[in-house]
Design an enzyme around this catalytic site. Sequence first.
Site, PDB file in Angstrom:
ATOM      1  N   LYS A 198      -9.439   8.460   1.959  1.00 18.20           N
ATOM      2  CA  LYS A 198      -9.775   6.903   1.766  1.00 18.20           C
ATOM      3  C   LYS A 198     -11.342   7.047   2.280  1.00 18.20           C
ATOM      4  CE  LYS A 198      -5.387   4.482   2.303  1.00 18.20           C
ATOM      5  NZ  LYS A 198      -4.596   5.595   2.439  1.00 18.20           N
ATOM      6  N   HIS A 237      -9.518   2.331  -0.324  1.00 15.30           N
ATOM      7  CA  HIS A 237      -8.069   2.185  -0.399  1.00 15.30           C
ATOM      8  C   HIS A 237      -7.648   1.700  -1.793  1.00 15.30           C
ATOM      9  CE1 HIS A 237      -3.977   1.314   0.818  1.00 15.30           C
ATOM     10  NE2 HIS A 237      -4.109   0.854   2.059  1.00 15.30           N
ATOM     11  N   CYS A 292       0.858  -1.083   0.056  1.00 22.79           N
ATOM     12  CA  CYS A 292       0.010   0.123   0.083  1.00 22.79           C
ATOM     13  C   CYS A 292       0.718   1.208   0.029  1.00 22.79           C
ATOM     14  CB  CYS A 292      -1.063  -0.045   1.325  1.00 22.79           C
ATOM     15  SG  CYS A 292      -2.026  -1.564   1.382  1.00 22.79           S
ATOM     16  N   PHE A 332       1.782  -3.417   4.002  1.00 21.39           N
ATOM     17  CA  PHE A 332       2.071  -4.660   4.477  1.00 21.39           C
ATOM     18  C   PHE A 332       3.259  -4.743   4.603  1.00 21.39           C
ATOM     19  CE2 PHE A 332      -2.611  -6.780   3.613  1.00 21.39           C
ATOM     20  CZ  PHE A 332      -2.909  -5.840   4.645  1.00 21.39           C
ATOM     21  N   GLU A 390      -1.530   5.176  13.698  1.00 20.62           N
ATOM     22  CA  GLU A 390      -1.081   6.353  13.156  1.00 20.62           C
ATOM     23  C   GLU A 390      -1.310   7.555  13.955  1.00 20.62           C
ATOM     24  OE1 GLU A 390      -2.899   7.029   9.255  1.00 20.62           O
ATOM     25  OE2 GLU A 390      -1.342   8.421   8.752  1.00 20.62           O
ATOM     26  N   HIS A 439      -2.544   8.159   6.228  1.00 21.33           N
ATOM     27  CA  HIS A 439      -2.892   6.727   5.769  1.00 21.33           C
ATOM     28  C   HIS A 439      -4.427   6.238   6.011  1.00 21.33           C
ATOM     29  CE1 HIS A 439      -1.776   3.084   3.740  1.00 21.33           C
ATOM     30  NE2 HIS A 439      -2.161   2.513   4.853  1.00 21.33           N
TER      31      HIS A 439
END
Length: 411
Positions: free
Chosen positions: A335, A340, A163, A399, A314, A303
């Site tokens: 998002k 996403h 991502c 990830f 975060e 994010h």
Amino acid sequence: MQRRVVITGMGLITPLGIGVKESWTSLCLGKSGICKITKFDTDGLKTKIAGEVKNFKIENFISNKTAKKMLPFVAYALACSKMAIEDAHIHIDNSNCEKIGVILGCTMGGIGAIEETALTLNQNGSRQISPFFIPSVLGNMVAAIVSINFGTKGLNYTIDTACASGAHAVGESFEMIRRGRSEMMITGGVDSTITPLCIAGFNAMKALSVRNDEPEKASRPFDRDRDGFVVGEGGGILVLESLDSAIKRGANIYAEICGYGANSDAYHITAPAPEGEGSAKCMQLALFDAGISHLQIDYINAHGTSTKLNDISETIAIKKVFQDKAKSIAVSSIKSMIGHLIGAAGSVATAVTALVIHEGIIPPTINLDIPDTECDLDYVPHVARKTKVDFALINSFGFGGTNASLVLKKV
């Protein structure tokens, strides 16, 4: 002496529209691009919603006779690149083609074709496999096809850092110009992962929202009642060049990229490091690289995935880095409106943040009705905010614990 690097062209394809204007206008209005999945039958899948790109036709961008056979992720790369090149008003020919490079991000863009071809193999045998199957699904094909179609002969490769791919691609392209390795870069990310196998795989991880009856309310970063992220698709491509080049050409400058941080959690294949350790360090690296204090950041494009683990981690990381100022910084997650976009998430966020600086409007975090008690920052809920932004930070985490942060500056 390092060169200053600016953004002079942009192309966007998102679940909210084709082109920068359509996507930006809808983001500022707080519209959701999430809907029921129409690409395939979702019977048997827990999640039946996604951020699909609508009304996209590659033939509107490229006349190449092979265009209609391109997989969506490659078509998005071509269309976004064409929009960005035209927006930057650059002409690529023998005089400059070797000075222009392409670095793009992509994760599993060809997975839909892999699924279909595997079924063909099992049902009809190997003789039915297309000779174009392998080259059509390779991730590096997005950068390659852009180079082939527009004639760029500088460095060319694709980054896959899950991502964070799009943000890493922008960051590495920034470095190439700053260090004098390239005069101009076409960079960003694309992805098209709304497929049965991807949805089933993310469902198996319990990572996706199952708010199927309210698609537009499913992606709700930092909200108490969030139940996972929503997969989206699309692309965001930028044209980067040195500030001197842009001034010499009389180019429109959206923003300057002045800092880039990249590191690793070294912790887990899917979960962020405890207490946001890795992401906090990444933000600090980007601020140090930009040569600015944490007190100078006016906006953070988070994010913000709408998952329990990410949103809390975060938030903790932002508090660590920005200390007493954390709660007075505007933070929002696009998002919440587009889902996403995986490999495209970081570059779309970078383009949107450049527009935030250029236009003085911060898109909101929609669906933030009841904030999670552990998410207590100013997330710009529901409604866009008009305000001057001189410095902004973009976060993108993937990830495997790979992190990227970028700092943008008003020119």
